[in-house]
Write an enzyme that holds these catalytic residues in place. Structure first.
Site, PDB file in Angstrom:
ATOM      1  N   LYS A 126      -4.816   3.482  -1.215  1.00 20.55           N
ATOM      2  CA  LYS A 126      -5.849   4.396  -1.724  1.00 20.55           C
ATOM      3  C   LYS A 126      -5.654   4.654  -3.215  1.00 20.55           C
ATOM      4  O   LYS A 126      -4.544   4.832  -3.681  1.00 20.55           O
ATOM      5  CB  LYS A 126      -5.774   5.713  -0.960  1.00 20.55           C
ATOM      6  CG  LYS A 126      -6.369   5.587   0.420  1.00 20.55           C
ATOM      7  CD  LYS A 126      -6.564   6.925   1.083  1.00 20.55           C
ATOM      8  CE  LYS A 126      -7.199   6.695   2.439  1.00 20.55           C
ATOM      9  NZ  LYS A 126      -6.957   7.767   3.380  1.00 20.55           N
ATOM     10  N   MET A 173      -0.828   8.763  12.630  1.00 23.74           N
ATOM     11  CA  MET A 173      -2.026   9.252  11.933  1.00 23.74           C
ATOM     12  C   MET A 173      -2.612  10.468  12.650  1.00 23.74           C
ATOM     13  O   MET A 173      -3.827  10.616  12.777  1.00 23.74           O
ATOM     14  CB  MET A 173      -3.101   8.138  11.855  1.00 23.74           C
ATOM     15  CG  MET A 173      -2.623   6.916  11.125  1.00 23.74           C
ATOM     16  SD  MET A 173      -3.717   5.486  11.329  1.00 23.74           S
ATOM     17  CE  MET A 173      -3.275   4.889  12.955  1.00 23.74           C
ATOM     18  N   ASP A 211       0.833  -1.199   0.000  1.00 23.05           N
ATOM     19  CA  ASP A 211       0.000   0.000   0.000  1.00 23.05           C
ATOM     20  C   ASP A 211       0.866   1.246   0.000  1.00 23.05           C
ATOM     21  O   ASP A 211       2.076   1.188  -0.147  1.00 23.05           O
ATOM     22  CB  ASP A 211      -1.049  -0.032   1.110  1.00 23.05           C
ATOM     23  CG  ASP A 211      -0.453  -0.451   2.422  1.00 23.05           C
ATOM     24  OD1 ASP A 211       0.660   0.006   2.716  1.00 23.05           O
ATOM     25  OD2 ASP A 211      -1.079  -1.256   3.135  1.00 23.05           O
TER      26      ASP A 211
HETATM   27  N1  SAH Z   1       2.405   0.029  10.792  1.00 25.31           N
HETATM   28  C1  SAH Z   1       2.990   1.348  10.674  1.00 25.31           C
HETATM   29  C2  SAH Z   1       2.018   2.433  11.015  1.00 25.31           C
HETATM   30  C3  SAH Z   1       0.835   2.554  10.125  1.00 25.31           C
HETATM   31  S1  SAH Z   1      -0.230   3.883  10.577  1.00 25.31           S
HETATM   32  C4  SAH Z   1       4.242   1.432  11.545  1.00 25.31           C
HETATM   33  O1  SAH Z   1       4.498   0.534  12.364  1.00 25.31           O
HETATM   34  O2  SAH Z   1       4.975   2.395  11.400  1.00 25.31           O
HETATM   35  C5  SAH Z   1       0.304   5.140   9.491  1.00 25.31           C
HETATM   36  C6  SAH Z   1       0.985   6.246  10.247  1.00 25.31           C
HETATM   37  O3  SAH Z   1       2.320   5.899  10.558  1.00 25.31           O
HETATM   38  C7  SAH Z   1       1.138   7.531   9.447  1.00 25.31           C
HETATM   39  O4  SAH Z   1      -0.047   8.294   9.510  1.00 25.31           O
HETATM   40  C8  SAH Z   1       2.257   8.219  10.170  1.00 25.31           C
HETATM   41  O5  SAH Z   1       1.821   8.829  11.348  1.00 25.31           O
HETATM   42  C9  SAH Z   1       3.120   7.047  10.574  1.00 25.31           C
HETATM   43  N2  SAH Z   1       4.261   6.855   9.650  1.00 25.31           N
HETATM   44  C10 SAH Z   1       4.538   5.743   8.954  1.00 25.31           C
HETATM   45  N3  SAH Z   1       5.686   5.891   8.252  1.00 25.31           N
HETATM   46  C11 SAH Z   1       6.138   7.113   8.523  1.00 25.31           C
HETATM   47  C12 SAH Z   1       7.277   7.873   8.113  1.00 25.31           C
HETATM   48  N4  SAH Z   1       8.196   7.364   7.276  1.00 25.31           N
HETATM   49  N5  SAH Z   1       7.430   9.116   8.598  1.00 25.31           N
HETATM   50  C13 SAH Z   1       6.515   9.638   9.441  1.00 25.31           C
HETATM   51  N6  SAH Z   1       5.428   8.981   9.865  1.00 25.31           N
HETATM   52  C14 SAH Z   1       5.236   7.735   9.415  1.00 25.31           C
END
Ligand code: SAH
Length: 464
Positions: free
Chosen positions: A270, A383, A248
């Protein structure tokens, strides 16, 4: 070829080590691992080396070397810093036709130590013929990352069924084909995933000609926050085996690039109209693909079990009896904090850290605000961009100081990383001012101030 590689069976054999210091100890460890009985000769011997000699059932000889020390030895190592002595040992050994290694003096050696990748009983030995040991070690490091640490267990599995398979397939070609299937397919996957009993069951079924191997498998893989270097070895290996990859929006293109070239790629994030593929449709797709016998990688940003719906996806697989593995990834909190120079805990500032979803369902009601304002804790909001004004307002309303340091990290760990720091009070204005967009992580707490001293990674633009 300057040197012919041979593997030396030293079990129970006496080996002479001349020298009692650090280098002698290093070589002796290898020799002892291979089951050699050590005879160490030196005027003084390091205590650790003495212990090793004793546990190998060998002997320590506390004096200078004499030629008779070679009596009964199948191999000799000269590991002293006395060059004439090393040359003497080498000459004596050559005359007696005993294989000899002189540390750091290839010209005096009849045998040399390779760099070793040990997946016993599988051993990889690499040599530069003594010309460039550092090069050999670098190659070794690469091979270490390619071969799973449990790979040797495959040899154990094969050993248990070897004679049975030999009887079944007297023809060498057929036998080779059989084992190639085993080592490259689901049976090896099971063994490498630590499910030895299941691997054995499948192998038995294959030997008995039962067709039980038609189901594929799903790997739920954490792809980390963006920098491809943060993938785990296992993630990379499975990505390179996959027939199909479902990914995704959060998975960086540079990471997708690392999947097997001819793997089918399916985007389930999306679409342009901003409609994500519904979760139950993704779950069903995973089940369908696996039932077609495919090896499916479900790539998730960060860690699949942290705000990743990984649990929901594998619940569906479990319900359908489809084998799966979960590979953890570096979650955005760890990755972004590290690359922004913000330790999530610190003895002086934060004794705990909380990962919180910033996705507010009914305005403000669904977060435990009173718990979130407890002192000495770092909050990490995933998020959190859309709800940020409410988050900041509620934290302040529930008692956290409006001056609490806070940071926004956009596209953390990538070359586009942007970091903005401020306080709870002004964080929402920073978002507007700098046009901060997703994916962005929000960190709240005193630890954010440490960034002033600890920032090290330069993204596209940093600091306010
Ligand atoms: N499973 C993922 C999180 C998914 S929720 C994890 O463990 O990281 C999605 C959220 O993760 C985004 O809205 C943001 O807040 C955060 N996120 C994921 N990758 C990111 C990145 N490279 N930089 C900043 N925020 C990130």
């Amino acid at each position: 070829m300057e040197f012919l590689p041979l593997f030396h069976n030293l079990r129970g054999r006496r080996v002479l080590v001349v020298g009692g210091g650090e280098i002698a100890l290093r070589k002796s460890r290898l020799l002892a691992d291979a089951g050699a009985v050590l005879r160490v000769v030196a005027p003084a011997i390091e205590p650790q080396l003495c212990e090793l000699v004793n546990s190998s059932g060998g002997e320590q000889v506390l004096r200078g070397y004499v030629e008779a020390d070679l009596d009964g030895c199948g191999l000799v190592i000269a590991a002293t810093d006395d060059e004439p002595l090393n040359a003497q040992v080498s000459a004596d050994a050559h005359r007696r036709c005993v294989p000899v290694n002189v540390v750091d003096a290839p010209a005096l050696c009849s045998v040399i130590f390779p760099a070793i990748v040990d997946r016993s009983p599988l051993i990889v030995a690499i040599s530069s013929g003594g010309d460039a040991p550092v090069l050999a070690r670098l190659i070794r490091a690469k091979i270490e990352t390619w071969i799973p640490s449990t790979y040797g267990q495959l040899a154990g599995l094969a050993a248990r069924f070897r004679s049975q398979v030999k009887t079944l397939f007297p023809d060498v070609q057929q036998r080779r084909g059989f084992w190639e299937d085993v080592f490259q397919g689901p049976i090896a996957d099971r063994q490498l995933a630590g499910q030895g009993a299941e691997a054995e069951r499948l192998l038995e079924a294959k030997i008995n000609g039962e067709a039980t191997l038609t189901t594929g498998e799903v790997y739920l893989v954490g792809a980390g926050p963006g920098d491809p270097d943060l993938l785990t070895f296992r993630a990379l290996r499975l990505m390179q085996q996959a027939d199909v990859v479902l990914y995704d929006r959060l998975v960086a293109p540079a990471i997708l690039e690392l999947c097997r070239r001819d793997a089918e790629r399916i985007y389930v994030g999306k679409r342009r109209a901003d409609h994500a593929v519904p979760q139950d449709q993704i779950n069903q797709q995973l089940v369908d693909l696996a039932k077609q016998g495919k090896r499916v990688v479900r790539l998730k940003g960060g860690d699949p079990f942290i705000f990743g719906r990984g649990g929901e996806e594998i619940e569906e697989l479990a319900a359908h009896g489809i084998p799966f593995q979960v590979v953890p990834g570096i979650t955005a909190a760890s990755g972004c904090a590290a690359y922004a120079g913000i330790p999530l805990t610190h003895r002086d500032h934060a004794q705990s850290v909380r990962f919180v979803t910033g996705h507010l369902k009914d305005g403000t009601s669904n977060l435990p605000w009173n718990d979130l304002v407890a002192p000495a804790q770092t909050l990490v909001f995933y998020m959190g961009l859309i709800g940020l004004p409410i988050i900041c307002e509620q934290l302040i309303a529930h008692g956290r100081s409006a001056d609490t340091p806070a940071a926004l990290i956009q596209q953390g760990t990538t070359s586009n990383q942007r970091v903005f720091t401020g306080t709870l009070k002004d964080l929402p204005t920073l978002v507007a001012k700098h046009e901060v967009h997703a994916p962005t992580l929000v960190i709240v707490g005193e630890v954010v101030l440490l960034r002033e001293k600890l920032a090290w990674f330069e993204g596209a633009q940093s600091q306010v």
